[in-house]
Scaffold this active site. Sequence first.
Site, PDB file in Angstrom:
ATOM      1  N   GLY A  93       4.094  31.095 -12.457  1.00  0.00           N
ATOM      2  CA  GLY A  93       4.594  31.942 -13.538  1.00  0.00           C
ATOM      3  C   GLY A  93       5.137  33.264 -13.055  1.00  0.00           C
TER       4      GLY A  93
ATOM      5  CG  PHE B 285       1.213  36.359 -16.095  1.00  0.00           C
ATOM      6  CD1 PHE B 285       1.107  37.677 -16.498  1.00  0.00           C
ATOM      7  CD2 PHE B 285       0.426  35.408 -16.748  1.00  0.00           C
ATOM      8  CE1 PHE B 285       0.249  38.042 -17.527  1.00  0.00           C
ATOM      9  CE2 PHE B 285      -0.435  35.767 -17.775  1.00  0.00           C
ATOM     10  CZ  PHE B 285      -0.525  37.087 -18.168  1.00  0.00           C
TER      11      PHE B 285
ATOM     12  CE1 TYR C  76      17.912  31.457  -5.134  1.00  0.00           C
ATOM     13  CE2 TYR C  76      16.596  30.412  -3.430  1.00  0.00           C
ATOM     14  CZ  TYR C  76      17.022  30.485  -4.739  1.00  0.00           C
ATOM     15  OH  TYR C  76      16.545  29.568  -5.657  1.00  0.00           O
TER      16      TYR C  76
ATOM     17  N   PRO D  58       5.610  27.727 -10.218  1.00  0.00           N
ATOM     18  CG  PRO D  58       4.595  26.901  -8.287  1.00  0.00           C
ATOM     19  CD  PRO D  58       5.908  27.420  -8.805  1.00  0.00           C
TER      20      PRO D  58
END
Length: 332
Positions: A221, A224, A58, A219
Site C-alpha cells: 500500500g 502504509f 523510471y 503489496p
Amino acid sequence: MERRTIGAAALSVGAVGLGCMPMSWAYSTSRQRGEESLRAVHRALDAGSSLLDTADMYGPFTNELLLGRVLKERRADAFVSTKVGLLVGDQHIVANGRPGYVRRACDASLRRLQTDVIDLYQLHRADPEVPVEETWGAMAELVRAGKVRALGLCAVGARSSRRPGARLHDATVRQLERVQQVFPVSAVQAELSVWSPEALETLLPWCEARSVGFLAAMPLGNGFLTGTLTPGEGFEADDLRARHPRFTAEMMAANQPIVAGLRRIARRHGEHVTPAQVALAWVLSRGRQVIPVPGAKRERWVAENAAAAGLRLADEDLAEIAGLPPAQGSWD
C-alpha cells in the site's frame, strides 16, 4: 526462498520480487542514494528475490542504468522485468505504442541493463492512438528475435481509465483477451494488497484460469501497510503520496485499524514479525502464481520483505484480515 512460476513457459522466480522504482522515481528524491540502492539489489538477489522490476520511464532511464551495474556482475542470479510504452515529458507522461518505437526502446533498455535478453517485457500502458494488437505484435517480434523471453501487461493504471459503474479491471480483461489472440500473455502486473483487493474479483481469476503469472504491485500500500508512516508527518513535494487522497493526515488516521489488525497478527507469529510481512504473506496466500513485488531502496527493507516468503498465515489470521474494515478514502 520458495520459487514460483510465471506463465505457461514456467519461468522460475523467487516468491517475493523487488520493485526498483523507489530507487529513482516517485518517492522522496532526497532519500535516493545510488550506492545504497545497489547494495539493496545485491541483498535481494542474495535472499532469493530474483525478480527485479523496473521500467524505462523510471528516472527516466536511471533505474535501468542502476540495475545494469548489478546485472553486469550477477545476470545469472536475476530475472529482469522492464516495461515499455510510456514517455516522460516536462510535467506530463504520454503513451507510445508505435511498433517502431517499441523496437527502439527495447534495444535501448538492453543497453542500459547491460544484458542481451529481457526476461519479461511488459507493456506499461496501451497507446489510445495505436491498436493494442499492433503494439503487442511488435513485442512478440522481439521474443522471436531472442531479445525478450516473455511478455506481460501492466494494469497498474486501470483506475484512471475505469468507466463509471464498471469493475476496476473489466477494461484490462478485455485488453488481455485481445492481445492473447496475438501472442501469449505470460504475466499481468496489477495492484493487490490488503487495502486494495479489487484484483481478486476478475483479474486474478482470469490469470489463474490461463496459468498466467500475477505480479502484485504495491503489496504494501505504498508503505502504509508497513505501519512505519505517521499520519500528518507529511511527504516531500515530489513524493507521489503528497498528492494522494488516501495519504492525507485524516485518511491515514482513519485507516489505522487496518495496520493495527496486521500488527496483532504479526505479534502472534513472533516478536520479530512485522505488519509488512503479514501483508506480503496475505498476498502470497492468494495463489501459487502470485508474486508480490514490494518497492524498496534499503537493504533493511529488502531483507524484511524477502523473509515474508517464509511466513505462513493460519486460517484464523486470514479470517481476521478478511474482517478488517475496508480502506477509507479515494484511491483515484
